[in-house]
Scaffold this active site. Sequence first.
Site, PDB file in Angstrom:
ATOM      1  N   ASP A  24      34.461  37.580  42.842  1.00  0.00           N
ATOM      2  CA  ASP A  24      32.989  37.337  43.433  1.00  0.00           C
ATOM      3  C   ASP A  24      32.883  36.119  44.159  1.00  0.00           C
ATOM      4  O   ASP A  24      32.297  35.209  43.881  1.00  0.00           O
ATOM      5  CB  ASP A  24      31.723  37.444  42.305  1.00  0.00           C
ATOM      6  CG  ASP A  24      32.277  36.281  41.182  1.00  0.00           C
ATOM      7  OD1 ASP A  24      33.300  35.943  41.196  1.00  0.00           O
ATOM      8  OD2 ASP A  24      31.356  35.936  40.702  1.00  0.00           O
ATOM      9  N   HIS A 254      37.919  26.886  37.667  1.00  0.00           N
ATOM     10  CA  HIS A 254      38.041  27.707  36.576  1.00  0.00           C
ATOM     11  C   HIS A 254      39.188  28.826  37.018  1.00  0.00           C
ATOM     12  O   HIS A 254      39.884  29.072  36.359  1.00  0.00           O
ATOM     13  CB  HIS A 254      36.659  28.420  36.366  1.00  0.00           C
ATOM     14  CG  HIS A 254      35.610  27.333  35.809  1.00  0.00           C
ATOM     15  ND1 HIS A 254      35.545  26.944  34.633  1.00  0.00           N
ATOM     16  CD2 HIS A 254      34.485  27.066  36.655  1.00  0.00           C
ATOM     17  CE1 HIS A 254      34.678  26.153  34.795  1.00  0.00           C
ATOM     18  NE2 HIS A 254      33.937  26.032  35.746  1.00  0.00           N
TER      19      HIS A 254
END
Length: 341
Positions: A24, A254
């Site tokens: 995303d 991340h």
Amino acid sequence: MTEQGGSCMSPAASTRLSVVIDTDPGVDDTWAILFLAAQPDVEIVAVGAAHGNVPTAVAAANALRVLDVVGLDQVPVAVGHPVPLQQPLQTAEFVHGADGLGGRAGPPSPRRVSAESAAEQLVRLARQRPGELTLLALAPLTNIALALRMEPNLPRLLRRVVFMGGAFHVPGNVTAWAEANSAHDPEAAEEVLRAGFDLIMVPLDMTEHAWADASWLKRIADAAAPAARFASAVLETYVALYSDAHGTVGCVLHDPLAAAIMVDESLATYKKRQVMVELAGHARGATLIDERKFRVDHGGIPDQRPTVRIAATVDAATAMDRVHRALITPEAGQSSKTHMP
């Protein structure tokens, strides 16, 4: 000691990692794609766009842009399901910018997205290449859950799934209990985590160690490689947000950490646990494990839920060094790899 999971790959294929990315983009997703594009032994087979950081259509447009930057304009991008399975859509433009790329997305790609959905694409590829494909899941697991509903044998058709998600012994980043990728579609996460995939979770407990400080970021910004210039530009707003929160210049990356672990699983050690996702109440989206000694050592109450491997320690310094080197090499953004979706 690192616990090793099983693999369906033949010895002849073991040096080549063929990857489908469900993502995303999103700033740190972008960095993960740029990192993987620079790996000589990684084939990016296809990308599925998911909701999460931004709506699905924006994620798909960004995935096309990022692939174009690194010369992977033959890699197909399929649009995923636009909303979670059972809750309203939540996105995070306040972190990633209105366009998902810190306001620096630029013009759209001249390419179009695939006609099939992300779930359909994943099922088709898994059936065509059984045991060959690793899925890197960097978003809410909606597309994966829908693919699983289409093809119940998917856990045996995929070589492995690496999921950046969950939080176990640290607070969540959406609520005090829930990490974004599990919180944005708890039902999907629960379906996938109980399905029996050979699955590695890289939770917030580990990704919070993937800190990029001011000097690390400056070396990327000063590099001439196209990928480095693009990565640096999209990161500005993201870094400002993290810097304000932490009182020092830097940010957490991340998704690149999860990508680095997928490429080299020896960067982490693992523990095998059953993982459950809370579906109700104030802790909705939390990922839960049972750490009681009796339960772990003696089985406790019988439960047929499969275990997954959870990254328990990580060599974040080495992982971040590899991300850094991948972005600053002069060839970064000039990929000549061929991809056969």
